[in-house]
Design an enzyme around this catalytic site. Structure first.
Site: not given
Length: 577
Positions: A396, A460
């Site tokens: 990420t 998420s």
């Protein structure tokens, strides 16, 4: 002429970073610093991306324009973390109208997905590591559709302009950074997959070393197609066919994605949840991300305690933040999922009376242990298994941008685990985001809210966040971080550092981490928190000490200009004018 100047700048950056083989590689910060700017700023996870973002702003581009250009560069230079084969969430603030919008580019499950897809032959959930590589874990990428949607609303420069620097870098080469080289060397699966072995490893099988000049002509071709044909060039035609074929033929874990799945993907705008915290108003990403709601819940509970009067990072404050986190994570597991499939009562979860009742469950002197979900009025009764207490991969990425007009972007982008599903198609890696679904379709007699279903977006933890002054409404901070489910703790701690303890932006994101995901309280190793371990255990905490590799990027507006900082744990940089 402008195109030539842009290509010349990209060539200059290449010359600085990749003029020979091997070449000097960007290294993680030994010591970061705060960067001050008067008008505009970018903070990104890689120096080349930040350089390109700042150049886009200098050309008159908007905050969204800079974010798009930086994402294309990150696809190339930080492929282990994000890219066009993944998804993300973007918050946008328009200074002129004070409008706040959020863009959902989360991946979706293909039509072949079902609630049992991650169960083994014995009917039990397979291990995370077993499921990640191959096609089964790949969701339909959402990044490009989302960025195109945001560009239509807030872009200034032509779409194709934003791809030119990344195309030039991909064709001419860039210097492999220290972090990328280390991640390649540490990933055994990467060497086993034919589509990645030839790119990330030398002919003799050794991993690429830091400083190696790496070209990616396949990615250049893909980006050129999208630059001229828009996102349709990715979601329809040969690129989409290549993605579907790679997922279907993957070994191990053959998937079932089709070109119809890819063509049908749609990015969305979502409501933006906000909550007042001390003298600030914090706004974050709503479902299908759990990150924003969890952060706001934690802060809403912490409003009942005077953290500002407590020593920063002291036992009392750490205990309270950990206990509030337990409660938020318990609610997260029970109630939060894709709102298109599960009724998510965000307003109820953030209601002041409800958060006050949850805060009343916190004993300042003793840990509650594992927390149970609350019962906000009219909340869904769906449930899920407890969160995985697994190590978080170094994946990420986050970028923060403020342009000359005061418009802001907070953009967290991901391919899930490091190197995603370890499948490379047309120069980019595919995500493994479907592993964010609950592996078990039910728990304790309840269907899991976050179970896999066709077309559904997995829950998420990404948490792009904007902080405003509560009275005036002016923008105060733009922030976010990578780190899997730990993102929630990283961003919460950064906000507490900025608001309660008035730390500067670098100190706010570089402070030692502590967090709790409704399990053990985790302390960042080798960061001076050792003394807290005994004190926390005396209050009933189970304690773990481990690496907590965040990568927060923050911009603070202090009334006189912009202050930017990048987490010293990674190789990011802040640049501004």
């Amino acid at each position: 002429m402008r195109c030539c100047r842009r290509l010349a700048l990209a060539a200059a950056l290449i010359a600085l970073g990749a003029c020979s083989t091997p070449v000097a590689a960007p290294a993680p910060h030994a010591a970061s610093s705060i960067v001050r700017a008067e008008h505009q700023m970018v903070v990104a996870a890689h120096p080349l991306a930040a350089e390109i973002g700042r150049d886009i702003l200098r050309q008159g581009g908007s905050a969204v324009d800079a974010a798009i250009a930086m994402q294309m560069v990150l696809t190339l230079v930080e492929p282990q973390s994000s890219g066009i084969g993944g998804g993300g969430f973007l918050l946008h603030y328009s200074a002129g109208t004070q409008a706040l919008e959020s863009y959902d580019g989360r991946e979706t499950a293909p039509e072949s997905a079902n609630r049992w897809m991650f169960l083994g032959d014995d009917g039990l959930p397979r291990s995370f590591a077993d499921v990640v590589p191959g096609g089964l874990s790949v969701g339909v990428p959402g990044t490009l559709r989302m960025l195109e949607l945001a560009h239509r609303a807030h872009g200034r420069l032509p779409w194709h302009t934003l791809f030119e620097p990344a195309i030039a870098l991909a064709e001419d080469g860039f210097a492999v950074s220290t972090r990328l080289a280390e991640d390649i060397a540490d990933d055994a699966v990467l060497a086993a997959q034919p589509s990645t072995r030839g790119y990330f490893f030398n002919a003799d099988g050794t991993p690429l070393r830091a400083g190696t000049r790496l070209r990616n002509p396949a990615l250049a071709r893909t980006l050129r197609a999208v630059a001229t044909g828009g996102a349709d060039a990715f979601y329809r035609g040969s690129i989409a066919a290549d993605i579907a074929a790679a997922v279907d033929a993957a070994a191990p874990n053959r998937g079932g994605m089709t070109t119809d799945d890819i063509a049908g993907y749609q990015a969305q705008t979502r409501p933006v949840p906000c909550l007042d915290y001390r003298d600030a108003r914090v706004c974050a990403m709503g479902p299908p991300s759990s990150g924003g709601v969890a952060i706001l819940q934690i802060l809403g509970m912490l409003r009942h305690f005077d953290l500002g009067a407590m020593p920063p990072d002291g036992i009392d404050a750490v205990h309270l933040i950990a206990e509030a986190s337990r409660l938020a994570f318990a609610d997260r597991e029970r109630y939060l999922a894709d709102p298109d499939f599960v009724p998510v009562q965000v307003d109820r979860l953030l209601e002041e009376a409800y958060l006050s009742s949850r805060a009343a469950d916190i004993d300042p002197a003793k840990s509650m242990g594992e927390a149970l979900p609350g019962r906000p009025a009219e909340a869904s009764l769906l449930g899920a298994l407890p969160a995985r207490q697994a190590a978080e991969p170094l994946s990420t990425s986050h970028m923060s941008v403020v342009d000359r007009d005061g418009n802001a972007v907070s953009f967290t982008t991901s391919i899930e685990g490091a190197f995603g599903a370890h499948l490379m198609v047309d120069g980019f890696l595919l995500n493994n985001q479907l592993t964010d679904f609950a592996f078990a379709p039910a728990a304790q007699g309840r269907a899991a809210a976050n179970r896999a279903e066709p077309g559904k977006r997995p829950r998420s933890s990404m948490s792009p966040t904007l902080v405003f002054d509560r009275k005036s409404g002016t923008l105060r901070a733009v922030l976010g971080s990578p780190g899997g489910a730990n993102i929630i703790g990283y961003v919460t701690q950064s906000i507490v550092n900025l608001v309660d303890w008035r730390r500067d932006p670098l100190a706010a994101i570089a402070a030692p981490h502590f967090l709790n995901r409704n399990g053990p309280t985790v302390l960042e190793e080798a960061r001076g928190l050792d003394a807290l371990q005994t004190a926390l255990m005396a209050r009933g905490h189970k304690v773990k000490v481990q690496e907590l590799n965040s990568g927060a990027n923050v911009i603070v507006l202090d009334g006189t200009g912009l202050l930017g900082a990048s987490d010293p744990r990674r190789e990011g940089i802040a640049l501004g004018d």
